[in-house]
Design an enzyme around this catalytic site. Structure first.
Site, short mmCIF file in Angstrom:
data_model
loop_
_atom_site.label_atom_id
_atom_site.label_comp_id
_atom_site.label_asym_id
_atom_site.label_seq_id
_atom_site.Cartn_x
_atom_site.Cartn_y
_atom_site.Cartn_z
CE LYS A 1 20.01 -23.02 28.07
NZ LYS A 1 18.80 -23.74 27.64
CD GLN B 1 18.67 -27.05 26.01
OE1 GLN B 1 18.76 -26.46 27.08
NE2 GLN B 1 18.56 -26.41 24.86
CG ASP C 1 13.77 -23.49 30.28
OD1 ASP C 1 14.41 -22.50 29.87
OD2 ASP C 1 14.08 -24.66 30.04
N1 GUN Z 1 15.80 -25.33 23.45
C1 GUN Z 1 15.98 -24.18 22.77
N2 GUN Z 1 15.88 -23.13 23.60
C2 GUN Z 1 15.62 -23.61 24.83
C3 GUN Z 1 15.42 -23.01 26.10
O1 GUN Z 1 15.43 -21.78 26.27
N3 GUN Z 1 15.20 -23.87 27.13
C4 GUN Z 1 15.17 -25.22 26.95
N4 GUN Z 1 14.92 -25.97 28.02
N5 GUN Z 1 15.34 -25.80 25.79
C5 GUN Z 1 15.57 -25.00 24.73
#
Ligand code: GUN
Length: 301
Positions: free
Chosen positions: A52, A96, A119
């Site tokens: 990311k 995350q 998100d």
């Molecule tokens: N854990 C698994 N997928 C995601 C996501 O799209 N965003 C975040 N913040 N954590 C995750």
């Protein structure tokens, strides 16, 4: 042979378009900023977070990854997130998941400023999504929707069956697909661990989305001929014949399901890369909105 829906290529195209808009914003003196927070040592989370961060930089955004040990206290994490909320150079904040067990995920996600919730996990974002109003959409469900649109696969009047009811994928995706309009207008069934006769439901799907988190759970005998399949799962399965000691697979048994499908997303290279592209789209939209640019709400098209 089914159409293999190439999420990697589609995500690349979207990132290229986003970069043009990032450049235009930078010419006005504003650089979109993404703040990513990782807690602990989860190996998959580490990979996602670095992807990311790298993807944001690649399209010209600023990115900062903040890493905390698994032992971090709730108070310290709260203070950190509040600082991100008040930092004007940060347009998007991502925490995350999953978090270590002692940290209350819901409380911490609620703390992220709704206007920086790239998100799409904040109750305000999810409320807007349910009501069909503009707002940040959760990245993976939005990525599935965009991928189908880009491949000209209409959901209008189709029976979409989603297997999995998580807050991150299943529930928001169902809400996206039942809205009115392009990329939606579907009849949606959500199946989960308490659904009896699951295969009866999956066999009636025109479009099947697998988001269960169980490797190769959906098999060829659970789908009908011509089904379109989006596989959201990314599972590590032990494989001692490989140098890494594991292989990646989805929630769909690719070989047997592909033999009956008209179109299918692979793992890796399907839905996964779309999640990151949509995160960048949300971050750009956040920065544009703050700059008073009232472009299309959907920055991808
Ligand atoms: N854990 C698994 N997928 C995601 C996501 O799209 N965003 C975040 N913040 N954590 C995750």
């Amino acid at each position: 042979m089914p159409i293999i829906i190439d999420g990697k290529k589609t995500a690349q195209e979207i990132r290229a378009r986003l970069k043009t808009r990032v450049d235009a914003l930078k010419a006005k003196g504003i650089t979109p900023g993404l703040s990513v927070t990782l807690v602990g040592e989860n190996p998959a989370s580490k990979v996602y977070v670095s992807s990311k961060d790298a993807a944001a930089r690649e399209v010209g955004m600023n990115a900062a990854t903040h890493v905390f040990p698994a032992s971090v206290s709730e108070i310290e994490l709260r203070e950190h997130l509040l600082m991100q909320n008040s930092d004007p150079s940060v347009h998007g904040i991502l925490l995350q998941l999953p978090l270590p067990g002692h940290l209350p995920e819901d409380h911490l996600l609620n703390l992220i400023a709704a206007e920086k919730d790239v998100d799409g996990f904040h109750p305000v974002s999810l409320g807007n999504l349910m009501l069909g109003r503009p707002g940040f959409k959760p990245c993976t469900p939005w990525g599935v929707q965009v991928l189908l649109k880009r491949y000209g696969i209409s959901t209008r009047g189709k029976h979409v069956v989603i297997v999995g009811r998580s807050n991150i994928v299943g529930k928001p995706l169902a809400n996206l697909f039942v809205q009115k309009g392009d990329g939606a207008d579907a009849t949606v069934t959500v199946c989960h661990s308490a659904t009896p006769d699951l295969a009866e439901h999956t066999r009636s799907a025109d479009i099947l989305v697998a988001a269960i988190g169980r490797p190769e759970f959906i098999r060829g005998d659970m789908v009908k001929d011509g089904v379109v399949v989006a596989d959201v799962g990314i599972n590590r399965v032990e494989d001692s014949s490989l140098p890494k000691g594991y292989r990646l697979c989805g929630d769909v048994h690719f070989e047997s399901v592909a033999a009956k499908a008209s179109a299918i997303t692979p793992v890796p290279g399907g839905v996964g890369p779309m999640t990151i592209a949509m995160l960048l789209a949300n971050t750009l939209w956040s920065a544009e909105s703050k700059a008073g640019i009232s472009g299309p709400v959907d920055p991808v098209f």
